[in-house]
Design a protein around this motif. Structure first.
Motif, PDB file in Angstrom:
ATOM      1  N   ARG A  87       9.984 -16.601 -50.943  1.00 15.69           N
ATOM      2  CA  ARG A  87       9.520 -16.871 -49.583  1.00 15.69           C
ATOM      3  C   ARG A  87       8.004 -17.092 -49.615  1.00 15.69           C
ATOM      4  O   ARG A  87       7.292 -16.418 -50.354  1.00 15.69           O
ATOM      5  N   PHE A  88       7.542 -18.022 -48.808  1.00 18.31           N
ATOM      6  CA  PHE A  88       6.109 -18.254 -48.641  1.00 18.31           C
ATOM      7  C   PHE A  88       5.733 -17.901 -47.208  1.00 18.31           C
ATOM      8  O   PHE A  88       6.475 -18.206 -46.271  1.00 18.31           O
ATOM      9  N   HIS A  89       4.583 -17.278 -47.057  1.00 15.74           N
ATOM     10  CA  HIS A  89       4.144 -16.838 -45.730  1.00 15.74           C
ATOM     11  C   HIS A  89       2.902 -17.624 -45.316  1.00 15.74           C
ATOM     12  O   HIS A  89       2.014 -17.888 -46.126  1.00 15.74           O
ATOM     13  N   ALA A 134       0.725 -18.042 -35.227  1.00 11.68           N
ATOM     14  CA  ALA A 134       1.866 -17.172 -35.448  1.00 11.68           C
ATOM     15  C   ALA A 134       2.207 -17.109 -36.942  1.00 11.68           C
ATOM     16  O   ALA A 134       2.090 -18.096 -37.660  1.00 11.68           O
ATOM     17  N   LYS A 135       2.623 -15.945 -37.387  1.00 11.55           N
ATOM     18  CA  LYS A 135       3.046 -15.795 -38.772  1.00 11.55           C
ATOM     19  C   LYS A 135       4.407 -16.467 -38.969  1.00 11.55           C
ATOM     20  O   LYS A 135       5.309 -16.285 -38.162  1.00 11.55           O
ATOM     21  N   LYS A 136       4.523 -17.225 -40.049  1.00 11.68           N
ATOM     22  CA  LYS A 136       5.773 -17.909 -40.356  1.00 11.68           C
ATOM     23  C   LYS A 136       6.180 -17.623 -41.797  1.00 11.68           C
ATOM     24  O   LYS A 136       5.323 -17.441 -42.664  1.00 11.68           O
ATOM     25  N   THR A 137       7.470 -17.585 -42.016  1.00  9.22           N
ATOM     26  CA  THR A 137       8.006 -17.385 -43.361  1.00  9.22           C
ATOM     27  C   THR A 137       8.843 -18.589 -43.748  1.00  9.22           C
ATOM     28  O   THR A 137       9.795 -18.950 -43.051  1.00  9.22           O
ATOM     29  N   VAL A 138       8.459 -19.231 -44.837  1.00  9.65           N
ATOM     30  CA  VAL A 138       9.217 -20.358 -45.369  1.00  9.65           C
ATOM     31  C   VAL A 138      10.217 -19.819 -46.379  1.00  9.65           C
ATOM     32  O   VAL A 138       9.840 -19.239 -47.403  1.00  9.65           O
ATOM     33  N   HIS A 139      11.497 -20.001 -46.094  1.00 10.56           N
ATOM     34  CA  HIS A 139      12.551 -19.544 -46.997  1.00 10.56           C
ATOM     35  C   HIS A 139      12.807 -20.654 -48.017  1.00 10.56           C
ATOM     36  O   HIS A 139      13.708 -21.475 -47.862  1.00 10.56           O
ATOM     37  N   ALA A 140      12.002 -20.658 -49.080  1.00  7.63           N
ATOM     38  CA  ALA A 140      12.028 -21.765 -50.041  1.00  7.63           C
ATOM     39  C   ALA A 140      13.249 -21.712 -50.948  1.00  7.63           C
ATOM     40  O   ALA A 140      13.863 -22.741 -51.234  1.00  7.63           O
TER      41      ALA A 140
END
Length: 326
Positions: A13-15, A24-30
């Motif tokens: 995951r990348f934040h 806003a904080k986002k999380t990329v589910h790579a």
């Protein structure tokens, strides 16, 4: 056949956002729960659209990017738990070929210096042994010995990729991770590089993890293929079986979207709708269900497991396509 590489439940995951930049904080589910095996002397293809996570997987295999979860076992050794000294030894046996050979080669160094550096770093032989090794390797990839005195800008794209291959070969690895190694090349040059890799695979007994979006390349080079969509493997199996009779609707769409070099061929394109969802906001259930023509209620409620069927590959689909529909 024994397995050289075993990958289990890999997650990355990348934040982004937050902090002094605000937002806003986002999380990329790579990468989400990716597992696969690569046998000795075998090649596995990772395919999918841009952004599906295949290149992230490739870099995690060498720990160029650290995984958040999962295990990477190479020849019985856990790469994720390896210390600095052990990891250096492992990296001598696992090498990578990058997509852009010009960006991955140091423009200030001659080809001789580029090929000699990994041998010096790993302490492989004395000066005369290193010279003999780089001379042999540059010839093995189809370039003259005189190329060793030149700089990267003096070569064409195909020649630079041969140099990138030579750099990967010079340490005599067992596994090569090839990240889109021919996508930046002209079609005729692609064929030459693929023939070179195919010959090296046979002569050296190499194993490959081959990342590509080109199904024609995968069909030619890979023994097995895993299709990725939004960070997950949604179908896997022998290459011809998966590409000729895909069971997952997305695999069918991907196959039908691939150009066929036959003007007489007529393909009935699979139905697809909408755009690929954002990896920061994955849909519930099967990630492909918003675009799938066969989606039903259970597709929205749960994530299908990658399950195999007798005589067929494995597909992560509640309603896999049969021989008639696929």
């Amino acid at each position: 056949m024994s397995q050289l590489l075993q990958v289990r439940h890999l997650v990355k995951r990348f934040h982004s956002g937050g902090g002094w930049l605000g937002g806003a904080k986002k999380t990329v589910h790579a990468v989400n729960d990716v597992s696969f095996d690569v046998g000795r002397g075998q090649s596995l293809g990772l395919v999918g659209e841009s952004g599906c996570g295949k290149s992230t997987v490739a870099r995690m295999l060498l720990r160029l990017i650290e995984a958040d979860e999962g295990s990477i076992v190479f020849d019985g050794q856990d790469m994720r738990s390896a210390g600095a000294a052990q990891l250096r030894t492992l990296r001598q046996r696992v090498q990578i070929i990058f997509q852009d050979p010009y960006a991955s080669l140091n423009p200030r160094r001659t080809i001789r210096q580029t090929l000699a550096e990994p041998l010096f770093v790993h302490g492989v032989g004395d000066a005369s042994a290193i010279e003999a090794k780089i001379t042999q390797t540059i010839q093995e990839v189809g370039l003259p010995v005189s190329a060793l005195e030149k700089y990267p800008h003096e070569f064409s794209g195909g020649q630079r990729q041969r140099i990138g291959i030579a750099r990967a070969l010079v340490l005599d690895p067992q596994l090569i991770v090839a990240d889109e190694p021919v996508s930046a090349l002209d079609v005729s040059v692609q064929a030459q590089i693929l023939q070179l890799l195919d010959r090296l695979k046979r002569e050296r007994g190499l194993s490959f993890v081959f990342v590509s979006h080109d199904l024609g390349v995968i069909r030619h080079f890979c023994d097995t293929v895993s299709v990725m969509y939004l960070g997950r493997i949604i179908e896997t199996g022998p290459t011809r079986q998966v590409l000729d009779a895909p069971r997952h609707p997305y695999s069918r769409v991907l196959r039908d979207s691939s150009p066929v070099p036959d003007p007489k061929a007529r393909i009935a394109l699979a139905k697809i709708q909408g755009e690929i969802p954002s990896p920061t906001n994955l849909p519930p259930g099967c990630a492909f269900h918003p675009r799938c023509a066969y989606a039903q209620a259970d597709c929205k409620a749960g994530v299908p497991a990658l399950s195999a069927q007798a005589g067929l590959g494995a597909a992560a689909c509640f309603h896999p396509l049969g021989p008639v529909r696929g």
